[in-house]
Design an enzyme around this catalytic site. Structure first.
Site, PDB file in Angstrom:
ATOM      1  CG  HIS A 193      -9.893  -5.632   0.922  1.00 37.82           C
ATOM      2  ND1 HIS A 193     -10.118  -6.637   1.542  1.00 37.82           N
ATOM      3  CD2 HIS A 193      -8.471  -5.343   0.955  1.00 37.82           C
ATOM      4  CE1 HIS A 193      -8.952  -7.312   2.205  1.00 37.82           C
ATOM      5  NE2 HIS A 193      -8.103  -6.506   1.937  1.00 37.82           N
ATOM      6  CD  GLU A 233      -4.648  -7.895   1.840  1.00 37.64           C
ATOM      7  OE1 GLU A 233      -5.478  -7.113   2.352  1.00 37.64           O
ATOM      8  OE2 GLU A 233      -3.216  -7.806   1.718  1.00 37.64           O
ATOM      9  CG  ASN A 273      -0.544  -7.071  -1.523  1.00 35.20           C
ATOM     10  OD1 ASN A 273      -1.223  -7.501  -2.493  1.00 35.20           O
ATOM     11  ND2 ASN A 273      -1.098  -6.846  -0.169  1.00 35.20           N
ATOM     12  CD  GLU A 301      -3.019  -1.154   2.359  1.00 35.43           C
ATOM     13  OE1 GLU A 301      -2.896  -0.363   3.186  1.00 35.43           O
ATOM     14  OE2 GLU A 301      -3.785  -2.008   2.259  1.00 35.43           O
ATOM     15  CG  ASP A 342     -12.588  -8.801   1.930  1.00 33.34           C
ATOM     16  OD1 ASP A 342     -12.362  -7.989   0.913  1.00 33.34           O
ATOM     17  OD2 ASP A 342     -12.098  -8.839   2.864  1.00 33.34           O
TER      18      ASP A 342
HETATM   19  C1  XIL Z   1      -6.296  -6.105   8.350  1.00 34.42           C
HETATM   20  C2  XIL Z   1      -6.754  -7.355   9.261  1.00 34.42           C
HETATM   21  O1  XIL Z   1      -7.425  -8.264   8.458  1.00 34.42           O
HETATM   22  C3  XIL Z   1      -7.292  -6.873  10.528  1.00 34.42           C
HETATM   23  O2  XIL Z   1      -7.341  -7.878  11.458  1.00 34.42           O
HETATM   24  C4  XIL Z   1      -6.435  -5.685  11.204  1.00 34.42           C
HETATM   25  O3  XIL Z   1      -7.082  -5.219  12.181  1.00 34.42           O
HETATM   26  C5  XIL Z   1      -6.012  -4.604  10.063  1.00 34.42           C
HETATM   27  O4  XIL Z   1      -5.481  -5.192   9.144  1.00 34.42           O
HETATM   28  N1  XIL Z   1      -4.864  -4.459   3.738  1.00 34.42           N
HETATM   29  C6  XIL Z   1      -3.993  -5.336   4.185  1.00 34.42           C
HETATM   30  C7  XIL Z   1      -4.022  -6.085   5.448  1.00 34.42           C
HETATM   31  O5  XIL Z   1      -2.862  -5.259   3.387  1.00 34.42           O
HETATM   32  O6  XIL Z   1      -2.966  -6.443   5.987  1.00 34.42           O
HETATM   33  C8  XIL Z   1      -5.298  -5.568   6.234  1.00 34.42           C
HETATM   34  O7  XIL Z   1      -5.687  -6.823   7.146  1.00 34.42           O
HETATM   35  C9  XIL Z   1      -6.606  -5.261   5.520  1.00 34.42           C
HETATM   36  C10 XIL Z   1      -6.378  -4.226   4.358  1.00 34.42           C
END
Ligand code: XIL
Length: 434
Positions: A216, A243, A180, A138, A245
Site C-alpha cells: 500500500h 495488495e 503477509n 501483519e 495500491d
Molecule cells: C481492508 C479492506 O479493503 C476494507 O474493506 C476493510 O474495511 C478493512 O480491511 N491490509 C489487509 C487487508 O491485509 O485485509 C485490508 O483490507 C487492508 C490492509
C-alpha cells in the site's frame, strides 16, 4: 545483428494474459457483493486471472460464532474464479484485526485452540482450491524494533505463527503458505524482522512457502524495493505483491510500473494483486489508488503495468515430466494387498493442547488403504481430525485413510492431522496397510 527479439518479447493485451505469458498471475481483490455488478465483473473477467476476497474470508466473516462457520461468500468467489479460469488467493487465516467479537475476548490456551481450529477448519473447507493462503497477516510491529506486534494472538506465545503454518499445512498441503505484511517495501527494520523469521522457519522446516508484500504505497517507492524482494527469494520462498495500491499524483503511474518491473526481475516473484478494481472500489477512497477510474477506464498506471508485464522476463519453466507408456501389458491380477507402511508424527504443543501432523509412507507394495494406531498419553483426548477418520478419542485411537488418500504408490506419502487436549508427548504411531 540486433537483439530486438528477446525470449521475453510478447504483447498480451490484458493484465492477466500478459502475466500468464510470463508464468505469473495478475489479480484483484474482490468485494463479493459486487459480482452482481456487470461493469465490475466485465473488467474483472477481462483483465484478471486471480482473485482474493477483500473481506469475506476473514475470521469475523467466516466464523461469526465460535465453531459456526459461514463460507457462503467465500464459496461464491471461488465458484466465480473456477468458472472464469482464475486462481484464488486466500486472505487471511489469522490477523489481529477483523476478528469476531468472541475471539477478541479470548486469551491463553482457549484462544490458542480456537485459532488453530479456525486455521484447520477454513483451510480444510477450501482444500485444493487455494493457490496461496495468507496464513498470518501483519504480525510484526511498525517502527524500528523489528519485533512482533502485540495482539491477543501474540500473547498466546511467540510460537503462534509456526503453529498456524503447521496446522494450515496439515489441512491443505497443496496450497502455498504465505506470511503477509505492509511497510515492508524495502530493506527496513520491519522487513528485516520478518526476513529473520522466514530464515529461521526455513532452517527448522516450518512449512512456509511465500511472503506477501502488501505494498500500500504513497508518493514514492523505496529504491531497494526489488533488492528486498530478492533477499527473501534467496531464502527459498516465493514472493508475491499482494495488495498493491498507490496514492494518486504525478508518480502514481511510474510507481505502478516500477513495482511491476521489480516483480518481473525477481524470478520467484510469482504474481501481483491490486487491492480493488476501480478507484471507487478502493478502501483508500479519495487516493484514487487503482488502475481503472470510477467509470472503468484504463488509467496511465494501467498502461505502465501492462507494458512492464509484456517487457519482463518470464519465470523459467521446468519441462513437464512425461511418463513413458508401460511396455508390459497391464497386470491382470490385483496388486498384493499387504506390504506395509510406516507413520511418523510431529507435534505442535501448547499448554493444554496440541496439533499432531502424521506422515504415512507406503511400503514397497503401495497401499489400497491404511490404518494408523496411536496410543494417547493418559488424560489426552482427540477433539478434531482431518484427512483421516478417527475411531475413539482417548486411549488407543485408530485413524483410517479416507477416499482421496487411501491409494498410495510405493514410497508415496499421505498426511493427516488431529488436534487434541492435554499433552500429546511421546506418541508412537503404528501403520498397517491393506
Ligand atoms: C481492508 C479492506 O479493503 C476494507 O474493506 C476493510 O474495511 C478493512 O480491511 N491490509 C489487509 C487487508 O491485509 O485485509 C485490508 O483490507 C487492508 C490492509
Amino acid at each position: 545483428m540486433t537483439m530486438a527479439m528477446t525470449t521475453g518479447a510478447s504483447a498480451g493485451t490484458t493484465l492477466g494474459a500478459s502475466a500468464a505469458e510470463k508464468g505469473r498471475y495478475f489479480g484483484a481483490a474482490v468485494a463479493v457483493n459486487k459480482l452482481s455488478n456487470s461493469t465490475y465483473t466485465t473488467i474483472l473477467n477481462r483483465e484478471f486471472n486471480s482473485v482474493v476476497a477483500e473481506n469475506e474470508m476473514k475470521w469475523a466473516s467466516n466464523e461469526p460464532q465460535q465453531g459456526v462457520f459461514n463460507h457462503s461468500s467465500g464459496d461464491r468467489l471461488v465458484s466465480h474464479a473456477q468458472a472464469n479460469g482464475m486462481s484464488v488467493r486466500g486472505h487471511t487465516l489469522l490477523w489481529h484485526a477483523q476478528q469476531p467479537g468472541w475471539a477478541q475476548g479470548m486469551s491463553g490456551s482457549a484462544l490458542r485452540s480456537a485459532m488453530i481450529n479456525h486455521v484447520t477448519q477454513v483451510a480444510t473447507h477450501y482444500r485444493g482450491k487455494i493457490h496461496s493462503w495468507d496464513v498470518v497477516n501483519e504480525a510484526f510491529a511498525d517502527g524500528g524494533s523489528g519485533g512482533r506486534r502485540d495482539s491477543n494472538l501474540q500473547r498466546t506465545g511467540n510460537d503462534w505463527i509456526e503453529a498456524a503454518f503447521r496446522a494450515a499445512d496439515a489441512a491443505d498441503p497443496g496450497a502455498k503458505l504465505c506470511y503477509n505484511d505492509y511497510n515492508t517495501d524495502g530493506i527496513n527494520a520491519k522487513s528485516t524482522g520478518i526476513y529473520n523469521m522466514v530464515r529461521d522457519f526455513k532452517s527448522r522446516g516450518v512449512p512456509i512457502d511465500c511472503v506477501g508484500f502488501q505494498s500500500h504505497l504513497g508518493t514514492s517507492l523505496a529504491s531497494d524495493y526489488q533488492a528486498n524482494l530478492q533477499r527473501f527469494a534467496d531464502l527459498g520462498v516465493d514472493v508475491q505483491i499482494t495488495e498493491l495500491d498507490v496514492m494518486t499524483g504525478g508518480n502514481q503511474a511510474n510507481i505502478f510500473g516500477a513495482v511491476t518491473r521489480a516483480c518481473m526481475n525477481v524470478s520467484r516473484c510469482t504474481g501481483i494483486t491490486v487491492w480493488g478494481v476501480r478507484d471507487c472500489d478502493s478502501w483508500r477512497g479519495s487516493d484514487n489508488a487503482l488502475l481503472f477510474d470510477c467509470n472503468g477506464n484504463k488509467k496511465a498506471a494501467y498502461t505502465n503495468v501492462l507494458n512492464a508485464l509484456n517487457a519482463g522476463p518470464g519465470i523459467p519453466t521446468t519441462p513437464p515430466t512425461t511418463t513413458p507408456p508401460p511396455t508390459d501389458p497391464p497386470p491382470t491380477t490385483p496388486p498384493p494387498t499387504t506390504g506395509g507402511c510406516s507413520a511418523s508424527v510431529s507435534l505442535n504443543s501448547w499448554n493444554g493442547g496440541f496439533v499432531a501432523s502424521v506422515k504415512v509412507t507406503a511400503g514397497s507394495a503401495g497401499t489400497n488403504g491404511w490404518n494408523v494406531s496411536v496410543t494417547l498419553p493418559s488424560g489426552a483426548g482427540v477433539t478434531n481430525t482431518w484427512s483421516a477418520t478417527a475411531s475413539g478419542s482417548s486411549g488407543t485411537v485408530r485413524f483410517a485413510s479416507v477416499d482421496y488418500n487411501s491409494r498410495l504408490t510405493a514410497g508415496q506419502v499421505a498426511e493427516f492431522g488431529f488436534q487434541g487436549t492435554g499433552s500429546g508427548a511421546g506418541m508412537t504411531p503404528t501403520c498397517t496397510a491393506s
